[in-house]
Structures are given as C-alpha cells and as structure tokens.
Design a protein around this motif. Structure first.
Motif, PDB file in Angstrom:
ATOM      1  N   LEU A   1      12.059  32.174  39.916  1.00  0.00           N
ATOM      2  CA  LEU A   1      11.209  32.881  38.950  1.00  0.00           C
ATOM      3  C   LEU A   1      11.744  34.305  38.799  1.00  0.00           C
ATOM      4  O   LEU A   1      11.866  35.040  39.784  1.00  0.00           O
ATOM      5  CB  LEU A   1       9.764  32.914  39.444  1.00  0.00           C
ATOM      6  N   PHE A   2      12.069  34.665  37.574  1.00  0.00           N
ATOM      7  CA  PHE A   2      12.644  35.983  37.309  1.00  0.00           C
ATOM      8  C   PHE A   2      11.600  36.926  36.733  1.00  0.00           C
ATOM      9  O   PHE A   2      10.670  36.499  36.042  1.00  0.00           O
ATOM     10  CB  PHE A   2      13.783  35.866  36.295  1.00  0.00           C
TER      11      PHE A   2
ATOM     12  N   GLN B   1       0.499  29.883  35.465  1.00  0.00           N
ATOM     13  CA  GLN B   1       1.137  30.682  36.499  1.00  0.00           C
ATOM     14  C   GLN B   1       2.189  31.577  35.863  1.00  0.00           C
ATOM     15  O   GLN B   1       3.377  31.486  36.169  1.00  0.00           O
ATOM     16  CB  GLN B   1       1.765  29.776  37.558  1.00  0.00           C
TER      17      GLN B   1
ATOM     18  N   ALA C   1       4.052  40.316  33.697  1.00  0.00           N
ATOM     19  CA  ALA C   1       4.500  39.015  33.186  1.00  0.00           C
ATOM     20  C   ALA C   1       5.833  38.623  33.800  1.00  0.00           C
ATOM     21  O   ALA C   1       6.713  39.453  33.996  1.00  0.00           O
ATOM     22  CB  ALA C   1       4.624  39.067  31.671  1.00  0.00           C
ATOM     23  N   LEU C   2       5.988  37.329  34.120  1.00  0.00           N
ATOM     24  CA  LEU C   2       7.277  36.806  34.574  1.00  0.00           C
ATOM     25  C   LEU C   2       8.162  36.534  33.359  1.00  0.00           C
ATOM     26  O   LEU C   2       7.658  36.299  32.263  1.00  0.00           O
ATOM     27  CB  LEU C   2       7.074  35.489  35.316  1.00  0.00           C
TER      28      LEU C   2
ATOM     29  N   PHE D   1       0.033  43.244  42.736  1.00  0.00           N
ATOM     30  CA  PHE D   1       1.032  44.020  42.003  1.00  0.00           C
ATOM     31  C   PHE D   1       0.332  44.912  40.993  1.00  0.00           C
ATOM     32  O   PHE D   1      -0.674  44.523  40.386  1.00  0.00           O
ATOM     33  CB  PHE D   1       2.002  43.055  41.324  1.00  0.00           C
TER      34      PHE D   1
ATOM     35  N   TYR E   1      -2.894  31.278  45.064  1.00  0.00           N
ATOM     36  CA  TYR E   1      -1.559  31.486  44.509  1.00  0.00           C
ATOM     37  C   TYR E   1      -1.376  32.936  44.051  1.00  0.00           C
ATOM     38  O   TYR E   1      -2.321  33.577  43.595  1.00  0.00           O
ATOM     39  CB  TYR E   1      -1.313  30.540  43.331  1.00  0.00           C
ATOM     40  N   SER E   2      -0.163  33.423  44.126  1.00  0.00           N
ATOM     41  CA  SER E   2       0.148  34.789  43.704  1.00  0.00           C
ATOM     42  C   SER E   2       0.245  34.905  42.191  1.00  0.00           C
ATOM     43  O   SER E   2       0.242  36.010  41.668  1.00  0.00           O
ATOM     44  CB  SER E   2       1.488  35.233  44.290  1.00  0.00           C
ATOM     45  N   LEU E   3       0.416  33.761  41.537  1.00  0.00           N
ATOM     46  CA  LEU E   3       0.598  33.779  40.090  1.00  0.00           C
ATOM     47  C   LEU E   3      -0.631  33.172  39.435  1.00  0.00           C
ATOM     48  O   LEU E   3      -1.246  32.272  39.973  1.00  0.00           O
ATOM     49  CB  LEU E   3       1.842  32.977  39.712  1.00  0.00           C
TER      50      LEU E   3
ATOM     51  N   LEU F   1       1.905  37.933  37.651  1.00  0.00           N
ATOM     52  CA  LEU F   1       1.666  38.359  39.027  1.00  0.00           C
ATOM     53  C   LEU F   1       0.219  38.829  39.143  1.00  0.00           C
ATOM     54  O   LEU F   1      -0.297  39.460  38.228  1.00  0.00           O
ATOM     55  CB  LEU F   1       2.578  39.539  39.367  1.00  0.00           C
ATOM     56  N   ARG F   2      -0.413  38.585  40.269  1.00  0.00           N
ATOM     57  CA  ARG F   2      -1.823  38.979  40.381  1.00  0.00           C
ATOM     58  C   ARG F   2      -1.952  40.476  40.677  1.00  0.00           C
ATOM     59  O   ARG F   2      -1.288  40.985  41.572  1.00  0.00           O
ATOM     60  CB  ARG F   2      -2.525  38.160  41.461  1.00  0.00           C
TER      61      ARG F   2
ATOM     62  N   GLY G   1       8.654  50.515  41.601  1.00  0.00           N
ATOM     63  CA  GLY G   1       8.377  51.771  42.286  1.00  0.00           C
ATOM     64  C   GLY G   1       8.675  51.704  43.765  1.00  0.00           C
ATOM     65  O   GLY G   1       9.039  52.715  44.363  1.00  0.00           O
ATOM     66  N   ASN G   2       8.536  50.534  44.386  1.00  0.00           N
ATOM     67  CA  ASN G   2       8.709  50.520  45.843  1.00  0.00           C
ATOM     68  C   ASN G   2       9.563  49.368  46.382  1.00  0.00           C
ATOM     69  O   ASN G   2       9.445  49.022  47.545  1.00  0.00           O
ATOM     70  CB  ASN G   2       7.357  50.571  46.549  1.00  0.00           C
TER      71      ASN G   2
ATOM     72  N   PRO H   1       8.223  31.868  33.376  1.00  0.00           N
ATOM     73  CA  PRO H   1       7.194  31.099  34.093  1.00  0.00           C
ATOM     74  C   PRO H   1       7.353  29.608  33.821  1.00  0.00           C
ATOM     75  O   PRO H   1       7.888  29.218  32.785  1.00  0.00           O
ATOM     76  CB  PRO H   1       5.883  31.622  33.513  1.00  0.00           C
TER      77      PRO H   1
ATOM     78  N   VAL I   1      11.441  48.160  36.106  1.00  0.00           N
ATOM     79  CA  VAL I   1      11.658  49.193  37.124  1.00  0.00           C
ATOM     80  C   VAL I   1      10.584  49.039  38.182  1.00  0.00           C
ATOM     81  O   VAL I   1       9.398  48.953  37.871  1.00  0.00           O
ATOM     82  CB  VAL I   1      11.577  50.602  36.503  1.00  0.00           C
TER      83      VAL I   1
ATOM     84  N   ARG J   1      -0.241  39.895  48.903  1.00  0.00           N
ATOM     85  CA  ARG J   1       0.391  40.892  48.051  1.00  0.00           C
ATOM     86  C   ARG J   1      -0.230  40.864  46.661  1.00  0.00           C
ATOM     87  O   ARG J   1      -0.503  39.803  46.112  1.00  0.00           O
ATOM     88  CB  ARG J   1       1.885  40.619  47.962  1.00  0.00           C
TER      89      ARG J   1
ATOM     90  N   ARG K   1       5.592  34.997  52.171  1.00  0.00           N
ATOM     91  CA  ARG K   1       5.411  34.052  51.067  1.00  0.00           C
ATOM     92  C   ARG K   1       6.702  33.960  50.264  1.00  0.00           C
ATOM     93  O   ARG K   1       7.393  34.963  50.099  1.00  0.00           O
ATOM     94  CB  ARG K   1       4.266  34.566  50.197  1.00  0.00           C
TER      95      ARG K   1
ATOM     96  N   LEU L   1       6.591  49.152  38.446  1.00  0.00           N
ATOM     97  CA  LEU L   1       5.846  48.089  39.103  1.00  0.00           C
ATOM     98  C   LEU L   1       5.838  48.343  40.612  1.00  0.00           C
ATOM     99  O   LEU L   1       6.875  48.649  41.197  1.00  0.00           O
ATOM    100  CB  LEU L   1       6.508  46.739  38.797  1.00  0.00           C
ATOM    101  N   TYR L   2       4.667  48.232  41.212  1.00  0.00           N
ATOM    102  CA  TYR L   2       4.544  48.418  42.654  1.00  0.00           C
ATOM    103  C   TYR L   2       4.000  47.149  43.299  1.00  0.00           C
ATOM    104  O   TYR L   2       3.088  46.530  42.771  1.00  0.00           O
ATOM    105  CB  TYR L   2       3.580  49.559  42.973  1.00  0.00           C
ATOM    106  N   GLU L   3       4.591  46.806  44.429  1.00  0.00           N
ATOM    107  CA  GLU L   3       4.049  45.696  45.214  1.00  0.00           C
ATOM    108  C   GLU L   3       3.141  46.276  46.290  1.00  0.00           C
ATOM    109  O   GLU L   3       3.553  47.173  47.032  1.00  0.00           O
ATOM    110  CB  GLU L   3       5.185  44.885  45.857  1.00  0.00           C
TER     111      GLU L   3
ATOM    112  N   ASN M   1       3.787  28.538  45.406  1.00  0.00           N
ATOM    113  CA  ASN M   1       4.273  29.438  46.445  1.00  0.00           C
ATOM    114  C   ASN M   1       4.019  28.784  47.796  1.00  0.00           C
ATOM    115  O   ASN M   1       3.180  27.901  47.926  1.00  0.00           O
ATOM    116  CB  ASN M   1       3.687  30.841  46.353  1.00  0.00           C
TER     117      ASN M   1
END
Lengths: 347, 811
Positions: free
Chosen positions: A158-159, B549, B540-541, B584, B519-521, B552-553, A167-168, B544, A165, B582, A205, B591-593, A219
């Motif tokens: 999955l891309f 799915q 958005a992926l 997002f 699920y994360s998605l 990202l949540r 941030g972390n 997908p 960009v 996790r 995960r 984007l931050y995780e 997942n």
C-alpha cells in the motif's frame, strides 16, 4: 448535702438512659459538670461549709463525681455504638454478584505479543518500536530488496501519494512512503541509530494489499528480532529459537530449520515446529517464522563492516502464533472485538 | 511448480526414495511442498480382477445386489454391492478382505442388511481413476481372473506441487529438481542426449527462413533463432500430452507442446513462430512503441508501453518478449515452416512487463527468476531433436545467435574456516569439499582460500556467504547441533512507547475496559463526516484495495464505536472498551504518525440495583485521560483542558481538549461523543470517550529519576474565597489568576501551597450570566506554625487586589 448529691445522681442515671445523640449527651454533661452544672454548684458549696464539715462533704462529692463519670463513659459508649450501627446500611447478601468483577481483558494479540517479548527479554533482548508508515528505502532497499526484485511486489504494497511530506518519519532520498509490509525496517532504523552489539525485538503492525479472509487480514502483527554481535553463527540462531519455542509451546516441541529465502538474510530459513497436542495440527510440521543470518548487504547499507559484525534476524506473525496457541480458526475474530471472544483469553 | 516423479526419474534412474520420503526431503532442500497428487492407480495389494458369476436381489434392500464373484481361488466370494451397472459375466476390480484403498479405506468382512459380504467391487474413483464415480469399473478387455489390478493398469504417478523461492530459478524444471536431488542423495544425474548439433552464425544465411535477426533492446543480451522447414502439424504423442496434462498444461499441437515440454524439462522457455507470419523475414527485439497494440494468445488485446520489450517483424510486434506470443504469429494447423526462439531476457524487465500487464505465464515466471544462459542453446537443440523426431521437417541454415550469455560460471574465493565459522560447528574440509562437488561446483583446494567454481545455472550463488547457505542446505540443517543459549549482557532499555503501552493497558483493564484491535484503514466517509475533509484528504492512500480501506485512521474512536455497536447488536450489552494503536494526523501540511490510546465508556454505567456508586460523567473520564498522560511520563496535574470546539466527533460544551502536536507533542480530547455520532452507530444512550495522541518521540525522553524533597512539618492554614465570575469563564483561568495574586502577596515568610476549586454555583441569588467559584487557599510555613493574624493580613491583601485589579467580584 448528701441527699442533694444522691438526688443528682439518681436524676442523672434516669436521664442518661434516654439519651441517644451526642449533642444531647454533651448538654446533659454540661448541666451536671459544666461551669454552672448542678454538681459544679455542689462542689462550690463545699467551700462555704464550716471547716469541720468539709472533709465529709468533699468525700461525698467525690464519690458522686466518680459515679457520674462512670455514667458518662457508659452513656457515651452506648451512643457511639449506636452511631456506628447507624453508619451501616442493611445487611449484605454476600452471594450477590459484584459489578466490579471481572476487570477488563487485554486483547489476545497483546497477550501473545507480550508473552513473546517476555521470553526474549529473559535472554537480554529489549523492545524497539518503529513506525507503521515507512519509506521504500527503509522497507525494501536497505533490506537488500531492490526495485526489480521478485520479493518486492507492488501489488502487495500500500503506497502513500507521491510527494507526501511526513513530519516525523524521515526518508533517505525522494523515495515514496508505504505502509510497512513487515516489521523489518525497525532493524534498519535501530542499526542506524544505535551502536552494536544489539539485541532487540520489535513488535508491530504490518500491512499487505490483501483481500480479507479466514487467514488474511488487511493488517497483521509481527515480531521482528535482530541480534548483532561479533562472530555470530547459525548454531547460535538455532539455540535461541529452540529456546523460544520451548518457552512458548512447552518442552515437547520439535523444531527444524528449513532452507528458504529472504533478501535480507543469508543463509535464510523457515523455522517449523511439531507438537503432539495441537488438535488438528498435531504431529505435523508447522511453519512458525522466517529467520536467517543478516545479509552482508544489509550491514553495508547501514554502514557496518560485514567483516567485523555478524548477526541473525527472525520474524514471526503474532496472529498465526495466537491462532496456534489458542486454537482460533479465523483471523477475523481478532478484529471483530466480540466480548465473548475477548473474554476467553484472561490471563 | 508441478514436478512429476516418473518424469524426474528419467534423469535420476538410481533414485530409490519413496514419494513419502521425497515429501519430507524436498522442504529440507528448500523446496516447499504445497501438495502431493497421486494420478493413476497406486500400489494396491489384494485388489484383483474378478468375474461376477451370479447376481441376486438382496432380500431386504431394493438397491443392493448379492453377487458370487470368482477371484481366481477355488471358491467364489460373496459380495453385497450397491452399484447398478453390473451383470453376470462382467469382469471388475475386486478389493478383497485386507485391501486398503486410497483414502485409507480398509476392506473388512462385513454384513450388509444381514447378508455377509467378503470384499468390495470397485468403481473408478475408488481406485483413484477418472470416470463415472457411481458405477463399477467394468473391465471390457476381460483380463485374466485373479490378476493383480496393478498389472492391468499402467503405473500411476506422483505429482508434487513445489513452492520455489525467488532465488531458486535453477529448480524450475525437472532437470533442475533432479540436479538438486542428485546433490542431496549423491546420485548420478543423467541428462538427455542431444542428437542434432547445428552450426551457428551471427546472422542468417540464404537457406534460413529469416533474413535478419537484430537486438535493439538492452534487456535482451542473448537471442537465438533456429529455422525448421517442412514440419507436419498435428497432435503430440500420447506420452507428451499425458506429461503436460499431469502438470496442468493444455496440449495444443506437436510443435507448441514440444516447446512447453522442453521448458518443463530444462527450465528454458521457448517460442515457436510460424515463419510465414514473420513479415519481411526479420525478427527485431525492440522496445514497444507507446500505445502499440497486440492481441496475446489468451485473446486479449494488450496496449503496450515503451518500457516493455517485444519480438517484432518489420511491421508489427509478434510477441511480448518472455511473456506471451500473439495470435498474429501463432503456430497453427497450416504451419509448415517454423522459427524456434530460445533467448535470455533480463529478469527485471520481464518482471516489470508482466506486472504492468498483470499477466504471469510459465515463461515469464521463469525469466523473472533468471534462466541459465548456458541452457539457451541446450534447450533449443533438445527441442529441435524432438521436433524433427515428432513433427518431421529439417533444420535449415545455421542457428542464429545474436549477443552472448550475460553471465557464465563464477569463481568464489572462500576459506573452509569461513564456512565453519558461519555455521558454528566443527566440519571437516573434506565434508565441505564433497558437499560442493555434489552440487556440481568444482573446488580448487590448492591454496588456503579455495577457488569454488559455481556453474551459471546457480544465478544467486556468488558470495562466500552464499556458499555457506549451499553447504548447509545439502549438508542438512537437521545436522546443526543443539546448543544452549549463551549471550553476553547488553545495556539497552525497552523503547519508552512499549513500556507506556504496557502500563496504559494494565491501567485501563484495571478500570474495567476491554482491549480492542481495529484495522488502521477505513473508509473516507466516516472521516470526512466526523473529522474534517481537509484532514481526510491528507490521509488517503495512493492505491487502496477497497473503498472501505482507503484512508489512514486519524482517531481510534470510530473503531471503538464499532465495538460498542457490534457487541450491543449481538446482545453482549454495552461495555467499556479501549485500544492502543497508531493514528495519523496532518499538521502544517505534514503527515504525522502518532501513538494513540483511546477508550469509550457508555454513560449508563453497568450497575446492579443492590450496588451503590456514582455513575459515569465528564470528570471521571477526564481523570482517566490525566492518569494516562501521567503514565506517559508527562506532568498531568497542570494540564489546562479547554472546551472542545469545531470538533464534530465531540458534543460541544460537554468535551474538553488539551495539548497540540507542535508544542506539547500530544493532544487529548475527552468528554461526551457527539450524540449524533452515537446515533449514527445505533448505540443506545450517550457515550463518554477519551483519546490521547502522542508523537512517539515523547517516549524517547529518559524517565526522570525520582528525588526526595523535604516537606514542612507545621500545620497549614486554609482560607476560602468565593468569586463571582462570568459563566463562560473557565475555573482554571480564574484559579490561575487567584494563585498568581496569592503567591505575589504571601511574600517570603511562608508559602501558598495550593489553590484549588472546591465549589461551583450558578442560579438563584446570583446575577444573570454569572457563576460563583469557590477556592481554598492552603498557606504553610516551613519554619513555624502560622498565626491567624499573619495569614489574615495576607488574605485581606489578596482580596483587595482581586477586587481592584481583576474582573472578579468577591462574593
């Protein structure tokens, strides 16, 4: 005088029985021994008596005083006991259930993950965390899986959009971000950030572009292990993994290393196990994890000298081990969160 | 990849291993067995040809017959039979008592509805043969009565379906697998003998069916083409059709079948062109032009792109190189002259093409795994032998060879000590050398560092460490000794996040929350509706798999509401849930995780009538959030929760928020989930929730060691003060203002230990739009017992300043 004292005591004794509350008691006590209390008055009047009468009168006053004090103590105790009784509600039925039991439960995948981590912690592995979003370099290239390698199939990955960009989560150059397909990029991050010798397990995960069914999940969870030392060999790897499976599944477990292929290990193996008491899967070889010696290319990609350092790595699916340990036959149970499922795994 | 045992034995005549043994051995050689299929009749004892002498109706069963069957002995046997297609005089297979049929079906003496039966007459499927499963197998050829059934039918075969790892391109053929077995069992490998030995040249000659062969593509280093004139198309021989069918290939015609058969034998894909269809007798190996169209043999029109390689004539492309031919150049019943292609294509190029066309073939599968350049000419010669033998025709002109083998045998320098060191156990040099030689490697041991020559068919063996793997594979991983774990201690701690997860989940479980995994998605709509469209867009992926799915949540709460919904609908009631995972978020275009923890708590607490206790409210869940922040090693008592605004997932005026990704490196929301949101999820009754999202680096800070600080042994003096403030004022704002004033006025002689709210009142007796906040101030000295006087003076001053310098009125 004496009659007067006797009368006070008698009246007090009668009155005391009627007292049920502490304020009433305090008032009653004040009427007798307070500054203007009837006994206090008597004490004062003793001083006004002729000298020769005083000893006798004094003695009588003291006697009454003692008697009153006993009366006070007794009354107060009676009131206090009543007060304490009043604090209690109705009697309990100890057989009725409590709403405070049981406590919540940890998810079976957490329990298995922690059980695995703990086994490795006992032999000096510590936990490393990584991110679920990774750049292609950390997820593939640094792990000796270049773009045209058959092991790197775009259909399975999955891309994130090009130009994203983060941030972390840093990346190497202008490669794209992906949902990590395995926990192995934690190896690369740790090798780059820390100094050898290293001994980590990295639970987390991972994602595949897979249709969900009884054995596939969008997942899933893995635990990655990485060991970097001087002069590390295949026999060491076998010793650690045998120890691990014996801890997790008991001493009856048999294991075998089966030659396999992963781009980031050489030699590579699948570890199979066989158990006599695994229901339908008893007495047959079951694949439990991939493992191998860290490929020299991986060391080179993180700037380690492959002549000086060696190591092994292994990775296993937590869902798969949980299914084997608990006899769960459909991976989707883990993500439905039915309480009747969750509560079966109270440890 | 399917491998037939009988085919394999052509190259390993001395192989004695049973199918069961091979099933055990293949995985240990690195070839995983996906399935084992038996074709034909397996070895069956006590199954013989019998003749039906009598057939009578069973006295108690309409559908059963009682037969006397001669099986070659003195007396016939009586068999009760359920089939209907037999008559007296038929010869059939009879499983006698003691026989074990496929599927571990043991034949024993029995009684069927009271009539004894001493055996079973068999249907084809009971013997693992194709045919009508219900009726008996009538042996029309009338073989001798009593003949063992294995003598009547040809020997069956075993087909192994092997899963071959990407590094083992060498074993994608019968010869390849035979070669590995030869190494494992130390057997002699017997290769097919080649008859033809054609001349070769760099370009066609006048006799050739081609005028020109030209490579114009970097991904084809090596191409050969062979002209055969006057072939006679027709079906291939039965044995070849059977071989192909056993391995799942459809027979087409003798020429195509031979190319496929040789591919399965040698691992080298071949292609046969009808030379009449090659326009201007030119074969061009080139990149496709953008948008060029070609209809592949599966009758699908493919639009090609410039990064795909094709084999073309002067005017059009004929084959997607290494992947599939086109209908345009297909060998068909009218074909007379053929051009046979055997080539080497770079794996990466074929892989990309196969991937973008979403077309994987037996041919591309092998090219992607790097075919042996040394096998290119061998396979061509093998196919020519078979074509001339089976389809006739003659070879004309030289074999045209353009380019050259991209790789050959390689020499690896390695010391036996290196092998031993990596293995970690003692091995003799002789053992190492013998193992390599069994693999077909040549070993020069004349110097300390051995020179090991690896043949070109092992494309992935080119470093000393690769030789370690090869040694272990053939030496046998089962021979790696068992040892005890012995490791030196290493100074490293768990990453802080792992410890937090443990602490947080233990805490929440103790508070009766059950842990969930979601699920994360998730789908876009949920997030757009309850979060913001801008945020959702950033999550958005690119590719997908499904619209459910696709994103990202940003929060764990929708998942937790799913858990409430599911459990409620399944009659499990409403219970508190939590999740760690996790999430997002997008902040300032990046984007931050985040590492998040969230919980949901139905407002109606699970209570029993006989049990007293307070219900759930905002302040209870706020306390949970604060404690979780505490467990993260952050100071939670100073957190200033403000009202949650512009957050559709939360009920405004009933939820609070604190922190920011930029400053505190975490954010928390807590309170009542938007009633509309719980309604959308069909959850009865309001739900409280809390969520904290941390940037994982928060956990990288080293935990501060606890330090003792001395405290006063003198008693405190407390003073209460009620302030009349605007109803929209936050208690914490007022408290901070009061605390500041108090600290300023207490001077140095003693301390303001704490200022805390203890009552809120709004309503009767107060002006409209105002509320009363009551605070208690704790004064204490480290040196003495404070007098009322000292404190009174300070308290008066504090009140004076509040009156004069703030908007608060003293009540």
């Amino acid at each position: 005088m004496e009659e007067k004292l006797q009368a006070i005591l008698e009246a007090a004794s009668k009155e005391a029985v009627e007292l049920n509350a502490r304020p009433d008691f305090e008032a009653f006590k004040a009427r007798l021994v307070g500054p203007h209390g009837s006994l206090t008055d008597c004490v004062k009047s003793v001083g006004k008596l002729p000298k020769e009468e005083r000893p006798l009168a004094g003695k009588a006053v003291n006697q009454i005083k003692k008697a009153l004090e006993a009366l006070f103590t007794e009354t107060l105790q009676r009131i206090e006991t009543a007060e304490m009784q009043a604090l209690l509600g109705p009697a309990v039925d100890p057989s009725l259930p409590s709403a405070h039991f049981p406590a919540g439960t940890r998810h079976p995948l957490s329990q298995v993950r922690d059980a695995i981590s703990e086994i490795f912690r006992k032999i000096g592995f510590t936990i490393a965390e990584g991110s679920e979003l990774e750049s292609e370099w950390y997820c593939f290239d640094a792990l000796n899986t270049p773009d045209d390698h058959p092991a790197r199939d775009e259909q399975d990955t999955l891309f994130l959009p090009e130009g994203l960009v983060m941030g972390n989560v840093d990346k190497k150059a202008d490669e794209r971000y992906v949902m990590r397909t395995h926990t192995s990029p934690v190896q690369i991050r740790t090798l780059l950030k820390e100094e050898p010798p290293l001994r980590i397990v990295a639970p987390g995960r991972a994602f595949r572009r897979d249709t969900v069914d009884a054995t596939h999940s969008a997942n899933f969870h893995q635990i990655e292990g990485l060991y970097v030392e001087k002069d590390c060999n295949v026999t060491d790897l076998k010793a650690v993994l045998d120890y691990f499976l014996q801890e997790l599944f008991g001493s009856e477990v048999q294991t075998r290393l089966r030659p396999s292929f992963f781009p980031f290990t050489e030699p590579s193996f699948e570890l199979d196990m066989k158990l006599p008491n695994l229901g339908k899967l008893s007495d047959q070889w079951i694949e439990v994890m991939g493992c191998g010696m860290v490929d020299p290319e991986v060391f080179k990609s993180v700037g380690y000298d492959p002549e000086a350092w060696s190591g092994y790595a292994f990775g296993m699916g937590i869902e798969r081990l949980a299914m084997l340990l608990y006899g769960v036959d459909d991976i989707r149970y883990f993500y439905q969160n039915d309480l009747r499922f969750l509560r079966q795994f109270t440890s | 990849m399917k491998i037939s045992l009988s085919w394999l034995k052509k190259y390993l005549p001395s192989l004695e291993a049973t199918p069961d043994q091979l099933e055990e051995v293949f995985p240990l050689m690195g070839l995983e067995v996906e399935s084992v299929e038996t074709t034909g009749i397996p070895q069956l004892d006590n199954v013989v040809v019998g003749e039906i002498l009598t057939r009578d109706q069973h006295p108690d069963a309409d559908r059963l017959s009682v037969c006397q069957v001669s099986v070659g002995g003195a007396e016939p046997v009586q068999i009760v039979c359920g089939a209907q297609n037999h008559k007296v005089g038929d010869r059939v297979p009879v499983a006698l008592v003691g026989a074990v049929l496929p599927g571990d079906f043991k034949i024993k003496p029995s009684k069927l509805r009271g009539v004894p039966s001493a055996g079973m007459m068999c249907s084809p499927s009971e013997l693992n043969l194709p045919g009508e499963p219900k009726g008996l197998l009538i042996l029309e050829d009338k073989p001798e009565i009593g003949t063992p059934i294995n003598s009547v039918f040809a020997e069956g075969d075993i087909v192994f379906d092997l899963e071959v790892t990407p590094n083992r391109g060498d074993s994608l053929s019968h010869i390849g697998v035979a070669r590995d077995l030869a190494a494992w069992y130390d057997l002699q490998l017997v290769l097919p003998e080649l008859t033809c030995d054609p001349e070769t040249a760099a370009q066609p000659t006048a006799e050739s069916l081609l005028k020109e062969v030209r490579i114009d593509a970097a991904a084809c280093p090596y191409y050969t083409a062979w002209s055969i004139q006057g072939v006679k198309l027709g079906p291939s021989p039965d044995w070849m059709q059977a071989d192909l069918q056993a391995l799942g290939l459809r027979p087409i015609n003798n020429v195509v079948d031979i190319t496929n058969w040789v591919m399965l034998e040698c691992g080298q894909p071949l292609h046969a062109f009808d030379s009449a269809k090659i326009q201007e007798q030119t074969l061009l190996i080139r990149q496709a032009t953008k948008g060029e169209k070609l209809t592949t043999l599966d009758e699908k029109e493919r639009t090609l792109s410039e990064d795909m390689m094709v084999i073309a004539d002067k005017n059009r492309s004929l084959v997607v190189a290494g992947v599939m031919g086109s209908l345009d150049a297909e060998v068909d019943d009218n074909t007379q002259d053929i051009v046979l292609e055997s080539a080497y294509f770079n794996p990466g190029s074929i892989r990309k093409t196969s991937r973008s066309l979403i077309l994987s073939t037996d041919s591309s599968y092998r090219f992607v795994r790097d075919v042996d350049p040394a096998g290119v000419v061998f396979a061509a010669r093998r196919a020519i032998d078979l074509i001339l033998e089976i389809a006739g025709g003659k070879l004309v002109g030289p074999g045209v060879i353009v380019g050259g083998a991209p790789r050959a045998d390689r020499v690896i320098s390695v010391t036996p000590n290196f092998i031993q060191k990596k293995c970690g156990f003692a091995i003799s040099e002789e053992q190492v050398q013998a193992t390599f030689e069994r693999l077909g490697f040549t070993v020069d041991t004349s110097a300390e560092a051995w020179q090991v020559t690896v043949p070109s068919f092992r494309s992935e063996v080119d470093r000393p460490i690769d030789l370690v793997e090869e040694f272990l594979r053939i030496y046998g991983t089962a021979n790696i000794p068992k040892t005890d774990v012995s490791l030196r201690a290493i100074h490293r701690r768990n990453d802080g996040l792992a410890n937090f997860n443990t602490k947080a989940s233990e805490y929440l479980c103790g508070q009766h929350f059950n842990e969930c995994y979601h699920y994360s998605l998730r789908d876009e709509d949920t997030f757009t509706k309850w979060y913001s469209k801008a945020l959702t867009q950033g999550l958005a992926l690119a590719n997908p798999l499904t619209s459910e799915q696709s994103h990202l949540r940003p929060s764990l709460i929708p998942g937790l509401l799913d858990a409430l919904k599911l459990n409620n609908s399944r009659g499990n009631g409403l219970s508190p849930f939590f999740e760690l995972g996790r999430t997002f978020t997008v902040h300032s275009g990046k984007l931050y995780e985040c590492a998040s923890v969230a919980f949901v708590l139905p407002a109606e607490a699970e209570q029993l009538p006989w049990q007293s206790g307070s219900g759930n409210d905002f302040y209870k869940v706020k306390g949970l959030v604060q404690q979780l922040v505490n467990l993260a090693g952050l100071k939670a008592d100073r957190l200033f929760f403000e009202s949650c605004k512009d957050a559709p997932a939360w009920e405004e005026s009933h939820a609070g928020t604190v922190g920011s990704i930029a400053r505190e490196q975490f954010t928390a929301q807590v309170g009542l989930v938007s009633l509309q949101m719980t309604k959308d999820w069909d959850i009865p009754g309001p739900v409280f929730a809390g969520e904290i999202s941390f940037l994982p680096r928060v956990f990288e800070r080293a935990a501060k060691a606890s330090k003792f600080s001395a405290f006063s042994l003198y008693p405190p003096v407390t003073k209460d003060l009620a302030l009349l403030v605007s109803e929209s004022s936050l208690a914490e704002t007022v408290r901070k203002d009061l605390a500041k004033v108090a600290r300023e006025h207490v001077g140095k002689s003693f301390n303001v230990e704490a200022v805390s709210a203890f009552d809120v009142y709004q309503g009767k007796g107060l002006p409209e739009g105002k509320k009363s906040l009551a605070f208690r101030i704790h004064f204490r000295s480290n040196e003495k017992t404070l007098t009322d006087n000292e404190v009174g003076t300070v308290f008066d001053n504090i009140q004076q300043v509040i009156k004069e310098k703030t908007d608060y009125a003293i009540r």
